[in-house]
Design a protein around this motif. Structure first.
Motif, PDB file in Angstrom:
ATOM      1  N   ASP A  72      90.607  19.729  30.696  1.00  0.00           N
ATOM      2  CA  ASP A  72      89.933  20.014  29.428  1.00  0.00           C
ATOM      3  C   ASP A  72      90.820  19.636  28.251  1.00  0.00           C
ATOM      4  O   ASP A  72      92.049  19.671  28.346  1.00  0.00           O
ATOM      5  N   PHE A  73      90.169  19.241  27.164  1.00  0.00           N
ATOM      6  CA  PHE A  73      90.852  18.992  25.887  1.00  0.00           C
ATOM      7  C   PHE A  73      89.959  19.591  24.809  1.00  0.00           C
ATOM      8  O   PHE A  73      88.857  19.100  24.571  1.00  0.00           O
ATOM      9  N   SER A  74      90.413  20.664  24.213  1.00  0.00           N
ATOM     10  CA  SER A  74      89.547  21.432  23.319  1.00  0.00           C
ATOM     11  C   SER A  74      90.248  21.757  22.017  1.00  0.00           C
ATOM     12  O   SER A  74      91.443  22.051  21.994  1.00  0.00           O
ATOM     13  N   PRO A  75      89.485  21.734  20.914  1.00  0.00           N
ATOM     14  CA  PRO A  75      90.092  22.030  19.618  1.00  0.00           C
ATOM     15  C   PRO A  75      90.417  23.507  19.442  1.00  0.00           C
ATOM     16  O   PRO A  75      89.726  24.384  19.953  1.00  0.00           O
ATOM     17  N   GLY A  77      90.485  26.726  17.041  1.00  0.00           N
ATOM     18  CA  GLY A  77      89.640  27.184  15.936  1.00  0.00           C
ATOM     19  C   GLY A  77      90.307  27.074  14.581  1.00  0.00           C
ATOM     20  O   GLY A  77      89.634  26.943  13.555  1.00  0.00           O
ATOM     21  N   CYS A  78      91.625  27.108  14.558  1.00  0.00           N
ATOM     22  CA  CYS A  78      92.363  26.987  13.291  1.00  0.00           C
ATOM     23  C   CYS A  78      92.434  25.541  12.808  1.00  0.00           C
ATOM     24  O   CYS A  78      92.936  25.270  11.721  1.00  0.00           O
ATOM     25  N   GLN A  79      91.941  24.603  13.632  1.00  0.00           N
ATOM     26  CA  GLN A  79      91.843  23.188  13.279  1.00  0.00           C
ATOM     27  C   GLN A  79      93.207  22.513  13.073  1.00  0.00           C
ATOM     28  O   GLN A  79      93.317  21.518  12.372  1.00  0.00           O
ATOM     29  N   THR A  80      94.257  23.074  13.702  1.00  0.00           N
ATOM     30  CA  THR A  80      95.578  22.451  13.590  1.00  0.00           C
ATOM     31  C   THR A  80      95.988  21.695  14.851  1.00  0.00           C
ATOM     32  O   THR A  80      97.044  21.064  14.861  1.00  0.00           O
ATOM     33  N   GLY A  81      95.169  21.760  15.899  1.00  0.00           N
ATOM     34  CA  GLY A  81      95.527  21.047  17.117  1.00  0.00           C
ATOM     35  C   GLY A  81      94.538  21.302  18.229  1.00  0.00           C
ATOM     36  O   GLY A  81      93.407  21.750  17.988  1.00  0.00           O
ATOM     37  N   PHE A  82      94.995  21.021  19.441  1.00  0.00           N
ATOM     38  CA  PHE A  82      94.130  21.063  20.619  1.00  0.00           C
ATOM     39  C   PHE A  82      94.885  21.695  21.780  1.00  0.00           C
ATOM     40  O   PHE A  82      96.116  21.665  21.829  1.00  0.00           O
ATOM     41  N   TYR A  83      94.133  22.189  22.750  1.00  0.00           N
ATOM     42  CA  TYR A  83      94.704  22.571  24.030  1.00  0.00           C
ATOM     43  C   TYR A  83      94.311  21.524  25.057  1.00  0.00           C
ATOM     44  O   TYR A  83      93.135  21.180  25.183  1.00  0.00           O
ATOM     45  N   LEU A  84      95.321  21.023  25.750  1.00  0.00           N
ATOM     46  CA  LEU A  84      95.121  20.078  26.841  1.00  0.00           C
ATOM     47  C   LEU A  84      95.465  20.800  28.144  1.00  0.00           C
ATOM     48  O   LEU A  84      96.598  21.255  28.320  1.00  0.00           O
ATOM     49  N   ILE A  85      94.474  20.916  29.010  1.00  0.00           N
ATOM     50  CA  ILE A  85      94.677  21.595  30.298  1.00  0.00           C
ATOM     51  C   ILE A  85      94.633  20.539  31.394  1.00  0.00           C
ATOM     52  O   ILE A  85      93.696  19.725  31.446  1.00  0.00           O
ATOM     53  N   VAL A  86      95.667  20.546  32.239  1.00  0.00           N
ATOM     54  CA  VAL A  86      95.755  19.563  33.311  1.00  0.00           C
ATOM     55  C   VAL A  86      95.964  20.255  34.651  1.00  0.00           C
ATOM     56  O   VAL A  86      96.492  21.366  34.718  1.00  0.00           O
ATOM     57  N   GLN A  87      95.547  19.571  35.691  1.00  0.00           N
ATOM     58  CA  GLN A  87      95.732  20.074  37.050  1.00  0.00           C
ATOM     59  C   GLN A  87      97.191  19.872  37.457  1.00  0.00           C
ATOM     60  O   GLN A  87      97.762  18.797  37.262  1.00  0.00           O
ATOM     61  N   GLY A  88      97.785  20.901  38.006  1.00  0.00           N
ATOM     62  CA  GLY A  88      99.135  20.801  38.545  1.00  0.00           C
ATOM     63  C   GLY A  88     100.205  21.031  37.495  1.00  0.00           C
ATOM     64  O   GLY A  88      99.926  21.251  36.316  1.00  0.00           O
TER      65      GLY A  88
END
Ligand code: ZN
Length: 150
Positions: A72-75, A77-88
């Motif tokens: 997943d790659f999701s913004p 809410g504070c609009q300052t960045g993203f969370y990138l979730i990766v397997q492993g």
């Protein structure tokens, strides 16, 4: 607090950066890693919503050309960045290489994928130019991504 980022003092970070925010071992032993990909300095600057939205679409689509480990790659809410979730488990260098390759692709994109009323919940809320400008600025500071704190 329960949420990792709620225990992060946002006054002390120095954007842009990429930071491992969480690592979870699932019941059958699989690992997922969550990275804080911070584009702008918290409480100082933020990305406007159409820019965030188009970066989300572009990164979600193009990152999977480079890795089959993207969950997943999701913004934020504070609009300052993203969370990138990766397997492993993923090292900083691996994630930085994925982000660099994906943002470089975005620079030459000719459209925002799925920016329409069929494939998106707000298909008119996009800006390819804004996403490319944000990608270009983030890439321009590549040498600083591993420095989280000022
Ligand atoms: Zn959308």
């Amino acid at each position: 607090m329960n949420v990792e980022s709620f225990n992060l003092d946002h006054r002390l970070v120095a954007a842009p950066y990429i930071r491992l925010a969480d690592r979870k071992v699932l019941p059958h032993g699989d690992v997922i890693s969550k990275f804080d990909v911070r584009f702008t300095q918290p409480n100082v600057a933020h990305l406007v919503m159409p820019t965030i939205h188009s970066l989300e679409h572009l990164f979600a689509e193009k990152s999977r050309d480079h890795s089959d480990r993207v969950i997943d790659f999701s913004p934020m809410g504070c609009q300052t960045g993203f969370y990138l979730i990766v397997q492993g488990d993923a090292s900083f260098d691996e994630v930085a290489a994925l982000v660099e390759a994906t943002l470089t692709d975005i620079l030459t994109a000719t459209e925002v994928p799925a920016a329409n009323d069929v494939q998106c919940g707000w298909g008119s809320n996009h800006t390819l130019e804004g996403a490319q400008a944000a990608a270009r600025e983030f890439l321009g500071q590549r040498g600083e991504w591993d420095r989280v704190f000022a």
